[in-house]
Design a protein around this motif. Structure first.
Motif, mmCIF file in Angstrom:
data_model
loop_
_atom_site.group_PDB
_atom_site.id
_atom_site.type_symbol
_atom_site.label_atom_id
_atom_site.label_comp_id
_atom_site.label_asym_id
_atom_site.label_seq_id
_atom_site.Cartn_x
_atom_site.Cartn_y
_atom_site.Cartn_z
ATOM 1 N N GLY A 70 0.797 -1.224 0.000
ATOM 2 C CA GLY A 70 0.000 0.000 0.000
ATOM 3 C C GLY A 70 0.825 1.267 0.000
ATOM 4 N N ASN A 71 2.093 1.215 0.428
ATOM 5 C CA ASN A 71 2.944 2.411 0.386
ATOM 6 C C ASN A 71 3.099 2.895 -1.048
ATOM 7 N N ALA A 86 12.272 5.321 -4.532
ATOM 8 C CA ALA A 86 12.363 6.377 -3.524
ATOM 9 C C ALA A 86 11.049 6.477 -2.783
ATOM 10 N N TYR A 87 11.135 6.509 -1.461
ATOM 11 C CA TYR A 87 9.964 6.692 -0.613
ATOM 12 C C TYR A 87 10.275 7.794 0.389
ATOM 13 N N ALA A 94 13.479 10.493 3.853
ATOM 14 C CA ALA A 94 13.491 9.699 2.622
ATOM 15 C C ALA A 94 14.288 8.414 2.786
ATOM 16 N N THR A 95 13.828 7.367 2.090
ATOM 17 C CA THR A 95 14.584 6.136 1.930
ATOM 18 C C THR A 95 14.688 5.886 0.437
ATOM 19 N N ARG A 194 8.856 18.591 -10.859
ATOM 20 C CA ARG A 194 7.820 17.785 -11.489
ATOM 21 C C ARG A 194 6.938 17.192 -10.401
ATOM 22 N N LEU A 195 5.634 17.325 -10.541
ATOM 23 C CA LEU A 195 4.681 16.775 -9.586
ATOM 24 C C LEU A 195 4.248 15.389 -10.053
ATOM 25 N N ILE A 196 4.427 14.373 -9.166
ATOM 26 C CA ILE A 196 4.074 12.993 -9.494
ATOM 27 C C ILE A 196 3.233 12.446 -8.348
ATOM 28 N N GLY A 197 1.922 12.569 -8.465
ATOM 29 C CA GLY A 197 1.049 12.144 -7.373
ATOM 30 C C GLY A 197 1.356 12.913 -6.103
ATOM 31 N N PRO A 198 1.627 12.231 -4.977
ATOM 32 C CA PRO A 198 1.911 12.927 -3.724
ATOM 33 C C PRO A 198 3.350 13.418 -3.613
ATOM 34 N N TYR A 199 4.149 13.208 -4.661
ATOM 35 C CA TYR A 199 5.573 13.546 -4.620
ATOM 36 C C TYR A 199 5.899 14.739 -5.507
ATOM 37 N N LEU A 200 6.878 15.511 -5.052
ATOM 38 C CA LEU A 200 7.472 16.574 -5.853
ATOM 39 C C LEU A 200 8.919 16.178 -6.127
#
Length: 221
Positions: A70-71, A86-87, A94-95, A194-200
């Motif tokens: 789910g992550n 990358a998480y 970050a990991t 760049r915006l990718i879902g919940p990530y920048l």
């Protein structure tokens, strides 16, 4: 701008190593795809080519960090049975490393809106604040980056390095770039987002602050 207290420094030491690995290619910040962990149990990260014989699905390459089903994360380059990943959690920790590619599945990126960009984005000790600009499709951004906070001795003697940027630009093709575009010197700071879902996902040209300072990374709000 959000700052972490030095009391958590030792807990953040492992993600700092991941940041160094991520910086092997700043343009990789725009080669990410949104994905979700689909495998049951723990999906462990694996060490990269900075360690002999890695990345590989071996006990000697396996790290202690892991994700669970789910992550949401970002994935990039594939090497054999592993994918670069990358998480970043909501606090900006970050990991970054390699995951078994069978553990993750790409998912569609939500439709992008100007409002989705707005907020304070965090990655390690770096923050990028984004607000609406003047005119349709315009965004303003300001960033502050700090290098050296993971080294207690460096912090004690004040040996940290900082960098910053500020600008306004037009969102084009799902990306926005800050900094001079023509008639400028190679030493000028440039930052691309760049915006990718919940990530920048951010990448810079290495000229946005003191030695080792960079805005390149994967941010969350």
């Amino acid at each position: 701008m959000r700052w972490r207290y030095l009391s958590v420094m030792f807990l953040l030491a492992a993600p700092a190593l991941a940041r160094a690995d991520f910086l092997h290619d700043t343009e990789a910040a725009h080669d990410w795809h949104l994905a979700r962990v689909s495998a049951p149990g723990r999906s462990y990260f694996y060490k990269g080519p900075e360690v002999d014989g890695c990345p590989a699905l071996t006990a000697s390459c396996r790290r202690g960090a892991y994700l669970v089903r789910g992550n949401q994360l970002l994935i990039g380059e594939v090497r054999g049975a592993l994918v670069y990943a990358a998480y970043t959690d909501g606090g900006g920790t970050a990991t970054i490393g390699w995951l078994p590619k069978t553990s993750v599945a790409r998912i569609a990126v939500p439709k992008q809106t100007i409002a989705a960009w707005i907020g304070s984005w965090n990655y390690d000790y770096t923050t990028i604040d984004i607000t609406r600009g003047l005119g349709p499709g315009r965004l303003k951004a300001s960033g502050m980056a700090v290098w050296g906070m993971h080294d207690p001795e460096r912090v004690r003697r004040g040996g940290i390095h900082t960098g910053d940027f500020e600008g306004e630009a037009t969102l084009t093709g799902g990306r926005i770039r800050f900094g001079p575009t023509s008639g400028s010197e190679d030493s000028d700071c440039r930052v691309s987002l760049r915006l990718i879902g919940p990530y920048l996902a951010a990448a810079d040209n290495g000229n946005c602050g003191g030695a080792n300072v960079s805005f390149t990374g994967v941010y969350r709000r």
